[in-house]
Design an enzyme around this catalytic site. Structure first.
Site, PDB file in Angstrom:
ATOM      1  N   HIS A 196       5.497  40.472 -32.551  1.00 29.72           N
ATOM      2  CA  HIS A 196       5.937  39.411 -33.531  1.00 29.72           C
ATOM      3  C   HIS A 196       6.495  40.368 -34.806  1.00 29.72           C
ATOM      4  CE1 HIS A 196       3.652  35.644 -32.106  1.00 29.72           C
ATOM      5  NE2 HIS A 196       4.824  35.879 -31.490  1.00 29.72           N
ATOM      6  N   CYS A 510      22.444  39.676 -22.288  1.00 25.21           N
ATOM      7  CA  CYS A 510      21.615  39.014 -23.136  1.00 25.21           C
ATOM      8  C   CYS A 510      20.374  40.103 -23.620  1.00 25.21           C
ATOM      9  CB  CYS A 510      21.006  37.474 -22.855  1.00 25.21           C
ATOM     10  SG  CYS A 510      20.003  37.506 -21.516  1.00 25.21           S
TER      11      CYS A 510
END
Length: 579
Positions: A196, A510
């Site tokens: 994160h 991607c």
């Protein structure tokens, strides 16, 4: 002090120069002692008070989020609030105080360490790094217990030298405390590309290097630090000549970034007039704002598993909750396509904590395999996605397909979901396009099987490289073997792109390679015309495209693909940047 260099994982580009500000983990300073029987409830109350203070602290952080803050920050604060309210954090440490008579800090650290050890057994890169969220919440509670809740140094303000935060780990929410200060970068001992903290660093465009083993032990408070975010290098106490060189590079990068802002309204076209589609990867609907700011043509990857994280097995997101999230993204993109990847979760990311993980979860029941094994859960997601398709163009992307029967079963379930919605007279796009992630070498080598059945393809380079080279890219012991330019990886990429182009099936990349400007010209030379990346990388990649000539790149790339010598390949790819 003698200058020295440390190496880690680059997660956010750029150069930061400043003084080290060390954050010592509160857990290291925890005292261990037993509580007398008559003082147990008072100790319980002390921990409860700390929990309440952290809850208030998170609420305050949320309410005071600046308007320009990335959407990820609010979402991560929500994640920490959910962890804080989980009985494993909110109740079990209290039970430890009552049954073992541990002091509050000891009880909390004992439970955090137990939860952390459970996360260590998870092999998936993304979920293993979620351990950091639990530890960061624990740090917040400990700081309240120990009376050291503020992370900010008392003697540093915006007029002083820029701070480089050095820590074993740091939570995204804690980064907010430095946002308005002279905070210009950070270094952590742990973490990886998917942590994160890394995601927020990229969103804020702050130079950062993670996984720098022992950085917080080797770097001293106040040391001059250089972060080279492009290379994942940290220079400690640099020589004056090195400092001057990096300051020149930093100034040059700042000038280049200002120039990139002028590219927003320019079409994404190569020098020879070939259009290239640029898409954004997102985790949350609010990320669409950043995608549009970067002039994305659409969303190439909406990672839907973020809706499922930190949920108990009986509290999975409902059809309505998922529908509203997907609908929000579709409406936000104002007619641009949104590609939603179905749930990429499995035995390596158990929704139910009581589930047994397989011996090698990365090769086990995960992604589409898990979804097909849980058809009711999968059907709920399919219905939600189909319903959202009535509000704008959606493409449905299926992860980790490798067998024809998996494709056929998935298509059958999608048809079943459509039939249900027709019966209920609920609108949806009957012609919704369905595609596959090509991330298993077996899928790349059997591509006609996919081309025959599906509407589009998307190459997930992160997993494709990992599986091709049998390498865990966040394992520090073998991270040096993770190589996007390995001949086998280039072979799979180039043949997959070429076969899709020949069959006139749209194909994108991607994974991380799509947003790496060192790879842009190589991928263009292979024939790729659709890139999907983090929104912060869009303009840099567009700049590469605008300065690329395919008539020069294509023959140079063919020559690279004929080589099997790593050094030759690396040098040839480097030369592409000058063509």
């Amino acid at each position: 002090m003698t200058s020295f260099t440390l190496h880690g994982i680059p997660v956010s580009r750029g150069i930061a120069i400043g003084r080290a500000h060390l954050l010592a983990p509160a857990a290291l300073d925890v005292e261990h002692y037993l509580i007398a029987e008559d003082k147990v409830e008072a100790e319980v109350a002390r921990l409860q008070s700390a929990l309440a203070a952290v809850r208030t602290e998170l609420q305050t952080l949320w309410s005071e989020l600046p308007k320009e803050a990335p959407a990820e920050l609010g979402a991560f604060i929500d994640v920490h609030a959910l962890i804080l309210s989980d009985p494993m954090i909110a109740d079990v440490p209290l039970d430890i105080i009552r049954t073992r008579h541990y002091n509050a800090e000891w009880a909390l650290v004992t439970q955090i360490e137990e939860l952390s050890s459970q996360f260590e057994e998870i092999e998936d890169a993304y979920l293993r790094e979620r351990k950091a969220d639990v530890e960061q919440v624990g740090e917040r509670i400990l700081k309240q217990l120990m009376g050291s809740a503020s992370l900010l140094p008392k003697n540093v303000d915006g007029d002083g030298p820029h701070m480089i935060v050095v820590s074993h780990d740091i939570s995204p929410a804690d980064m907010l405390q430095f946002r308005d200060r002279a905070f210009s970068g950070f270094i952590t001992d742990v973490g990886g590309q998917n942590s994160h903290t890394a995601i927020v660093a990229r969103s804020l465009d702050i130079p950062a290097t993670v996984g720098v083993s022992f950085a917080s032990a080797l770097i001293r408070q106040g040391d001059w630090i250089i972060i080279d975010g492009d290379a994942g290098v940290v220079v400690v106490d640099p020589a004056p000549i090195v400092l001057d060189q990096y300051r020149d590079r930093q100034a040059r990068q700042l000038r280049e970034r200002k120039k990139l802002g002028k590219l927003k309204k320019m079409p994404s076209v190569t020098l020879d007039g070939t259009p290239v589609t640029l898409l954004a990867n997102i985790e949350f609907p609010d990320d669409c704002v950043h995608a549009l700011e970067g002039s994305a043509h659409g969303i190439g990857l909406f990672r839907s598993e973020f809706l499922f994280m930190n949920r108990a097995a009986n509290e999975l997101p409902t059809e309505e909750e998922q529908f509203h999230s997907y609908k929000q993204a579709v409406i936000a993109m104002k007619g641009r396509p949104v590609t939603i990847r179905t749930l990429d979760i499995g035995s390596d990311k158990p929704i139910d904590e009581d589930e047994q993980t397989s011996l090698n979860p990365a090769l086990g029941l995960r992604a589409i395999r898990y979804c097909l094994a849980e058809p009711q859960m999968f059907m709920t997601q399919l219905r939600a996605i189909l319903r959202a398709s009535a509000f704008g163009p959606i493409k449905l992307l299926i992860p980790m397909l490798s067998h024809a029967f998996e494709i056929d079963q998935t298509l059958a379930l999608i048809e079943q979901a459509k039939a249900q919605l027709r019966t209920e007279k609920i609108k949806f796009d009957a012609e919704i396009r369905i595609g596959a992630m090509i991330e298993v070498p077996g899928a790349a080598l059997a591509l006609p099987m996919f081309i025959k059945r599906l509407d589009f393809l998307s190459i997930g380079t992160n997993d494709l490289i990992q599986y091709t080279l049998a390498i865990d890219r966040v394992d520090h012991e073998v991270a040096h073997l993770y190589n996007p330019l390995h001949p086998s990886v280039l072979f799979l990429l180039s043949t997959t792109i070429a076969m899709a182009a020949k069959a006139e099936v749209p194909i994108s990349v991607c994974g991380e390679m799509a947003g790496d400007i060192k790879m842009t010209r190589l991928l263009l030379g292979m024939g790729l015309r659709e890139f999907s990346m983090h929104p912060a990388q869009l303009l840099s990649v567009k700049n590469e495209i605008l300065n690329s000539d395919l008539s020069v790149l294509e023959p140079a790339t063919r020559k690279i693909l004929r080589s099997y010598e790593p050094q030759v390949i690396a040098e040839a790819v480097e030369r592409l940047q000058t063509l």
